[in-house]
Enzyme design. Structure first.
Site: not given
Ligand code: DQQ
Length: 590
Positions: A59-60, A62, A78, A86, A122, A186, A275
């Site tokens: 998985w990937i 951000d 990520q 995830w 992130s 983030d 989100d």
């Molecule tokens: N993905 C990260 C968070 C971010 C979210 C976690 C956005 O930091 O808010 O994997 O896709």
């Protein structure tokens, strides 16, 4: 509960369930699947991309902290090293000299200290004179609180920046000033204000349902203090993930600007990833460095009807300034649109889309995006079409290439707009509804016309990308709709009771702000097995679709141009190139 409030809550529930861009809240942990590893030999090649950024498996999400350091491009992302959903997130790290070939290094940041033991989420990189690149990222603590940390390279003389240190004086920012500790993450790239000597950066958040980008200031890049006011916030937009804030030039139509630019002729862009909807939106505005205030221009909605970098499957995007070529370059992530079960079976999930340059459009009211020119080095065999007139219902095949893996760029001429349908103003902010109503097979006046990608010869499966031109009743000006429609893309079912079992085959849409004075409109699509990235009118409107055909795969995929409008449309010029696979694409990544 009062009626409007009840209505709003209902709307939110509906939006959370159906409009989350196919992502079933991916911070949700699929405990049984998150560490279900796939052997390299068992990774399914069927829908893997050939020239998009991917690790060999798992998985990937951000893209994190893209940057250029000592002639080497870095991309962190990520990554779940243990499975195709995830979870177990680390900062995977890849390097490249050309933004095409990528070499995987050891993960740069992973949970190991009290300040990130439950997650390394992130963040961004900033070049700090005298210190080199500094990464700011979100750490998740033992009690699941989101805090902001920094990491520095161990050896600044190493252009690959292989090893990163997380100093013990972390964190740099905690949610101890009224912020919501489970929605506080983030950090952006920081920018420096010469006039007052402070660095500034943003952290995404929310209060109740108001999206917020808090601003923090620092003189030494270690001690950060919250500014009195967030740089911006907006009611009813929910959590703002991955904010990005940068200047664009109003006068220079070729070059980007550095994050800290504070001269004349610039506008600022504030982008946030929502989100709640799993879409992003941006505003253009003025950033007053003295008052430390950002004011959107107000030409476009400052909410989820706002402008988007990409109207399709595109999220958690992040820009960096390439000071070697003076470009602002954008990276964005596309998740899978098939099911969690399918991801686990195929052993991988998620791609990074082709990096794009960003410039301000000549109208000054929107941005324009274009695939970085490096991607053209992968172009192989080329076929062309010129002055091909298409009557209503006609379609022509683009032959002589392998359409599952191509770059195709076409310019249409629509001729007269006399037959254009009248635009119904009630759709002014609802391009998607219009596309759902008027698909590629619904005959019109001017259009639908465009490309039919990843198709079987009999159109049992196909992904059309097309325009439809309306006429605004009051101004008589054209109103152009662009759609990328995954509904007919696969024979796989999109029904089922559980979202996790359903394939997501959405239509995506945006309007294209063109005058069509010369009748011309262009469309470029980067097609790569399970992704179609399309750039309308030289990048004014961009749409990415992820699709999973069962028959239109590999050598069996076809590409067509078509017209289903009563006004004949001419393909003035079409160029299609087979795209080669880069030699290095993260082979050996852990
Ligand atoms: N993905 C990260 C968070 C971010 C979210 C976690 C956005 O930091 O808010 O994997 O896709």
């Amino acid at each position: 509960m009062s009626a409007p409030k009840f209505g709003y809550v209902l709307l939110l529930i509906v939006l959370i369930n159906i409009s989350n861009n196919g992502v079933d809240a991916f911070h949700k942990v699929f405990k049984k699947l998150q560490s279900k590893s796939t052997l390299l030999e068992s990774v399914s090649p069927l829908h893997r991309t050939a020239y998009h950024f991917q690790p060999p498996r798992h998985w990937i999400n951000d893209p994190n902290a893209p940057m250029l350091y000592k002639g080497v491009y870095h991309l962190f992302y990520q990554y779940n090293p243990k499975g195709a959903v995830w979870g177990n997130i680390v900062w995977a790290h890849s390097v490249s000299k050309d933004l095409i070939n990528w070499e995987a290094l050891e993960p740069a940041i992973y949970p190991s200290k009290w300040f990130d033991i439950n997650g390394t989420w992130s963040g961004s990189a900033t070049h700090v004179p005298g210190k080199g690149p500094v990464i700011l990222y979100t750490g998740i603590t033992e009690n699941q609180t989101q805090i902001q940390n920094y990491a520095i390279p161990q050896d600044l003389s190493d252009p690959y920046l292989k090893t990163w240190i997380k100093p013990d004086d972390n964190p740099i920012v905690k949610p101890d000033n009224g912020e919501n500790g489970s929605a506080f993450r983030d950090p952006t790239t920081a920018w420096f204000n010469k006039k007052d000597g402070y660095w500034r950066m943003l952290v995404g958040s929310k209060r109740k349902n108001r999206g917020i980008a808090y601003m923090y200031k620092s003189r030494d890049f270690k001690k950060w203090v919250k500014s009195k006011r967030p740089i911006h916030s907006r009611k009813k937009t929910g959590m703002w993930e991955c904010p990005d804030f940068f200047p664009v030039s109003v006068t220079d139509k070729k070059n980007g600007l550095d994050f800290s630019y504070d001269g004349p002729n610039a506008k600022h862009v504030l982008k946030v990833s929502l989100d709640l909807t799993r879409y992003e939106y941006y505003t253009l505005g003025t950033y007053d460095t003295k008052k430390d205030r950002y004011r959107p221009d107000g030409y476009t909605p400052d909410d989820w009807d706002g402008l988007r970098f990409d109207y399709g499957n595109y999220y958690a995007s992040k820009t960096f300034f390439d000071d070697k070529t003076n470009r602002r370059i954008l990276w964005g992530w596309a998740n899978e649109s098939d099911t969690v079960q399918d991801d686990t079976v195929k052993g991988w999930a998620g791609i990074q889309l082709i990096p794009r340059t960003i410039l301000l459009d000549s109208s000054g009211k929107q941005l324009v995006f274009w695939p970085i020119e490096e991607i053209e080095s992968l172009r192989g065999k080329n076929v062309q079409m010129t002055n091909q007139k298409m009557e209503m219902g006609q379609r022509f095949e683009v032959q002589g290439i392998t359409p599952a893996q191509v770059d195709v760029d076409v310019t249409f001429n629509v001729g007269s707009l006399e037959k254009a349908e009248k635009f119904d103003e009630s759709f002014a902010t609802k391009p998607l509804e219009l596309c759902n109503l008027k698909g590629s097979n619904v005959n019109g006046g001017v259009g639908p016309f465009g490309l039919i990608t990843l198709a079987t010869s009999d159109l049992e499966e196909y992904t059309p990308v097309f325009f439809r031109v309306f006429k605004d009743a009051a101004s008589n000006k054209p109103k152009v709709l662009m759609c990328s429609d995954a509904k007919p893309s696969s024979l796989k079912k999109d029904t089922g009771t559980d979202a996790k079992e359903r394939m997501y085959k959405p239509s995506f849409a945006g309007f294209v702000d063109v005058g069509l004075l010369d009748g011309k409109i262009s469309l470029r699509s980067l097609i790569d097995h399970s992704v179609v990235e399309s750039f309308g009118a030289k990048g004014k409107t961009v749409i990415t679709s992820r699709v999973y055909p069962t028959k239109a795969v590999g050598e069996k995929a076809h590409l067509f141009v078509f017209n289903n409008g009563s006004q004949p449309v001419t393909v003035e010029s079409l160029n299609a190139w087979n795209m080669q696979k880069p030699l290095k694409m993260n082979q050996g990544a852990k």
